[in-house]
Every structure is written in structure tokens, then in C-alpha cells.
Motif scaffolding. Sequence first.
Motif, mmCIF file in Angstrom:
data_model
loop_
_atom_site.group_PDB
_atom_site.id
_atom_site.type_symbol
_atom_site.label_atom_id
_atom_site.label_comp_id
_atom_site.label_asym_id
_atom_site.label_seq_id
_atom_site.Cartn_x
_atom_site.Cartn_y
_atom_site.Cartn_z
ATOM 1 N N MET A 123 -12.197 21.633 0.995
ATOM 2 C CA MET A 123 -11.212 20.727 1.392
ATOM 3 C C MET A 123 -10.237 20.788 -0.066
ATOM 4 N N GLY A 124 -8.971 20.706 0.362
ATOM 5 C CA GLY A 124 -8.165 20.705 -0.798
ATOM 6 C C GLY A 124 -7.853 19.216 -1.232
ATOM 7 N N GLN A 125 -6.857 19.126 -2.228
ATOM 8 C CA GLN A 125 -6.557 17.934 -2.623
ATOM 9 C C GLN A 125 -6.129 16.958 -1.596
ATOM 10 N N GLN A 126 -6.548 15.645 -1.613
ATOM 11 C CA GLN A 126 -6.251 14.653 -0.584
ATOM 12 C C GLN A 126 -4.687 14.445 -0.680
ATOM 13 N N GLU A 127 -3.947 14.398 0.269
ATOM 14 C CA GLU A 127 -2.466 14.031 0.248
ATOM 15 C C GLU A 127 -2.160 12.784 -0.115
ATOM 16 N N LYS A 128 -1.186 12.421 -0.659
ATOM 17 C CA LYS A 128 -0.757 10.840 -0.772
ATOM 18 C C LYS A 128 0.288 10.770 0.548
ATOM 19 N N VAL A 129 -0.096 9.537 1.062
ATOM 20 C CA VAL A 129 0.556 9.278 2.228
ATOM 21 C C VAL A 129 1.375 8.014 2.153
ATOM 22 N N SER A 130 2.773 8.254 2.156
ATOM 23 C CA SER A 130 3.910 7.121 2.063
ATOM 24 C C SER A 130 4.749 7.002 3.077
ATOM 25 N N THR A 131 4.982 5.914 3.326
ATOM 26 C CA THR A 131 6.206 5.319 4.100
ATOM 27 C C THR A 131 7.456 4.672 3.551
ATOM 28 N N SER A 132 8.367 4.722 4.214
ATOM 29 C CA SER A 132 9.692 4.021 3.936
ATOM 30 C C SER A 132 10.049 2.800 4.610
ATOM 31 N N LEU A 133 9.756 2.780 5.884
ATOM 32 C CA LEU A 133 10.348 1.649 6.941
ATOM 33 C C LEU A 133 9.138 0.733 6.840
ATOM 34 N N ALA A 134 9.578 -0.534 6.841
ATOM 35 C CA ALA A 134 9.020 -1.826 7.107
ATOM 36 C C ALA A 134 8.478 -1.757 8.539
ATOM 37 N N GLY A 135 7.252 -2.373 8.702
ATOM 38 C CA GLY A 135 6.577 -2.499 10.110
ATOM 39 C C GLY A 135 7.560 -2.976 10.931
ATOM 40 N N ALA A 136 8.255 -4.132 10.679
ATOM 41 C CA ALA A 136 9.187 -4.772 11.471
ATOM 42 C C ALA A 136 10.167 -3.870 12.267
ATOM 43 N N VAL A 137 10.377 -2.430 11.702
ATOM 44 C CA VAL A 137 11.245 -1.673 12.368
ATOM 45 C C VAL A 137 10.488 -1.315 13.602
ATOM 46 N N SER A 138 9.412 -0.884 13.563
ATOM 47 C CA SER A 138 8.622 -0.433 14.592
ATOM 48 C C SER A 138 8.485 -1.539 15.662
ATOM 49 N N GLU A 139 8.207 -2.603 15.171
ATOM 50 C CA GLU A 139 8.122 -3.802 15.912
ATOM 51 C C GLU A 139 9.337 -4.074 16.789
#
Length: 432
Positions: free
Chosen positions: A1-17
Motif C-alpha cells: 500500500m502506498g502513502q495514505q492520501e489526505k482528504v480535504s473538502t472546501s464546501l460546508a455541509g450546508a451546501v449539500s443539505e
Amino acid sequence: MGQQEKVSTSLAGAVSEGISASLAPVDAELARRYPGDPGTRQPVHTVYVPGDAFDAGTLRSWGDQALAQLDEHAPDAASFAAVLGLSDELAEPVYSRVRAKLEREPVEDLRVDFEDGYRPASSADEDETAARAARVIADAYKNGTAAPYMGIRMKCMEEAVRDRGIRTLDIFLTGLMEHGGLPDGLVLTLPKVTYPEQVTAMVRLLEAFEKQHGLDAGRLGFEIQIETSQSILAADGTAAVARMIDAAEGRATGLHYGTFDYSACLGVSAAYQASDHPAADYAKAVMQVAAAGTGVRVSDGSTNVLPVGSTAKVHDAWRLHYGLTRRALARAYYQGWDMHPGHIPTRYAAVFAFYREGFEQAAARLAAYANQSTGDIADEPATAKALAGYLLRGLDCGALDNGEVARLAGLTRADLEGYAAPRRGDLTATAE
């Protein structure tokens, strides 16, 4: 297994809601309008018999007449295969299954006709015929001799015959209630529908009957027969048939193409009125698109070339009917109308050949999909649904056996039903 990727997001949960909230009405509309196929058996044909010709012996008589035609004009597998152009591999399996079907279940769907095919001597005569039809059908379901589906084709909702059609339907349904209740296989056909308002009128009529007898709301459904140009393209340029499905308020079970009335409506000469005419192809394509995903099924029409007379004439009519049926099946019209007992040997021959020809490949592809194995075709969930539906239809009509499907696909009927009716989101996913 390679290096674990960093997971980042930019949008607040309110956008999806917020997006989900804005699309909630669309989600509800999709679920209401496009519930998908009901998952029940679809008959391969509809046989219609004039009301005054229908009696307790009709179903067996059609089977016996069909068998007699085979005995006279194609007494063995080789002769039948030669007429229809069946391969040596298919000849015996198809012929033996056709004969067995005619013995066991000659008709899958029967409509007692009170419209074009019926000429009563008087209004009182039609009253009596409708009452008799109800009694005979009720008795058939009680004693186990009924076709899987049975019902009537009433007169249409046009002014000249509207009251008569309503009265006949009332007598028939009331008779069924008096003879033990509505059978599970009951089917009603409303012909010559031109405006969505006529469909709405049928809905109100059935609602009134259900209320009168304390039946569950929506217990009664009906087929819409497409026989006029106005039912395909309305005066305002919209597809009227799509509006008819909506007007049925969930009660529409099928759209049935009326070959000859529709052709005549467009001015097609009698000699060219057929289910493979370009005008017919256009109408059925519109019907198919309008019905897709709604749970409403599409049925082809019939041929009026009857297999009667000399052996040569019977063979010609058989070849025509077989070819038209195979053509319809390839276009996903899995049901059609048959007008004569001599049509049902070639109806079943075409259906059985269609499913047996593609059976092994369909089973192998579905097995590969189920096992997530790599083959020469990368199938997706939507294709798995189509493959499972193909195998289920073959099983329902008798073209295939549960054992051979399980042996080649490694799947039970329950497994097939699961693939044939996936959740909506599954069809938009990509197969792995």
C-alpha cells in the motif's frame, strides 16, 4: 500500500443539505412518475374473443384448434422448423415446448371483446353477454381453468357509445363481485382513447365502483389502447400518450397498439396496414418512450392474415406472423395481439426461439457480472437488469426452465428478481 492520501473538502455541509432540499420535490416526482417495472409477469400475447363467442370452453378450444393445425400442417419438429427457418439445434426444443404449452396453457391473456369484434342483437343482449362473461371468468378462476390474465375490452369513452360501455363494464364487474370477487388476473381494456380526459373519466368510473363495493383504492387498473393519431400527437404538439399515463393516476397497466384503426386513421391503404409499417413503428416508439420507467408496459398489435386454407397458405401466414413477432421482440415489444387459434403456435415458436437463442449468452454475462469476473463484455447495472429481465420473461412463458437457468447462471429466481428490480441509484452507478 502506498502513502495514505489526505482528504480535504472546501464546501460546508450546508451546501449539500441545501441542494438536497431544493431537489426534494424532484426526488418525489421521480419516485411517483417513474417507479419502474412492476416485476409481475407480462403475458406474451392477448387473445380477444367476441363476447357472443366466449364460453367456458373457449380457452381449451383455442388450444385444441392450434394443436390440430400443427397435426395437419406441421406434424413434427422438422417440418415446423422448415416452415419457420429454425435451426436444427432449436427445432426439437421449440416444437416440443410449443406443443406442451398448447396442452398446458394455450392462452396467457384473454379479452372478451365488447367493442369492434362484437355485434349484439340488442342492448339487452349485451347486458346478458356481459353478465355471462363475468360468471364464466369467475368460474374459471375458481376451478383452475382460467388463463393467467382475463378480462374485457369495453366500448370507448366517445359520446356515441359511452353510456353503453359504462353499463357493460358495470355489469361485468358487479357480476364478478357477486361470484366471489375480483380475480387477481383481471385486466380491463379501454379502446380508442383520443384525449387524456377520457382516461380521467375511466379513473373516476373505477373509483366510484371501488367506493361502492368497499374495495381498496386503486384496486382496478386498465390498459389504454392506442388507435388514433391524436393519442400519439395532440393538437398542441405534445405527446398525448404521455399525458394519458399521467391522467391514469397510477392505474394504467399497459399501452396496446391498435394496428388497423391507427393505420386507417392515418390513411394507410388496407393492403399496407401492418405492424411493421413505418407509421406503426413511429407510434410504438413514442409509446415506448412515454411508458419507459413508469411501470406501464407496451404491447404490439396483431396481423389480420389468418392461417387458414391450404397447407401452403397456412405456412405463408405462419411465416408472416413468426417474422412480425420476432421483429417486435427485438424492439422490446414483448406482448402482442392474436386474432386466431392458428396464430398461437407461431406466437410461442417465436417467443421460445427468441429466448432460447440468447439464453446461454445472457446467463453467462449475468453470472460474470454477479461474480465480478472479467469477460469480453463489461456490463453495467442497467445491463444486468436487462439480462435478468430477459431470463425472467423466458422462465415465465415456458421458454426456459429454472434448472437450466440455475445451472448456467448460478442464480436462483430470487437472485434474478433482485437484479431485474434494482434501486434507482444502482442504475446510475458504474459496474466494477
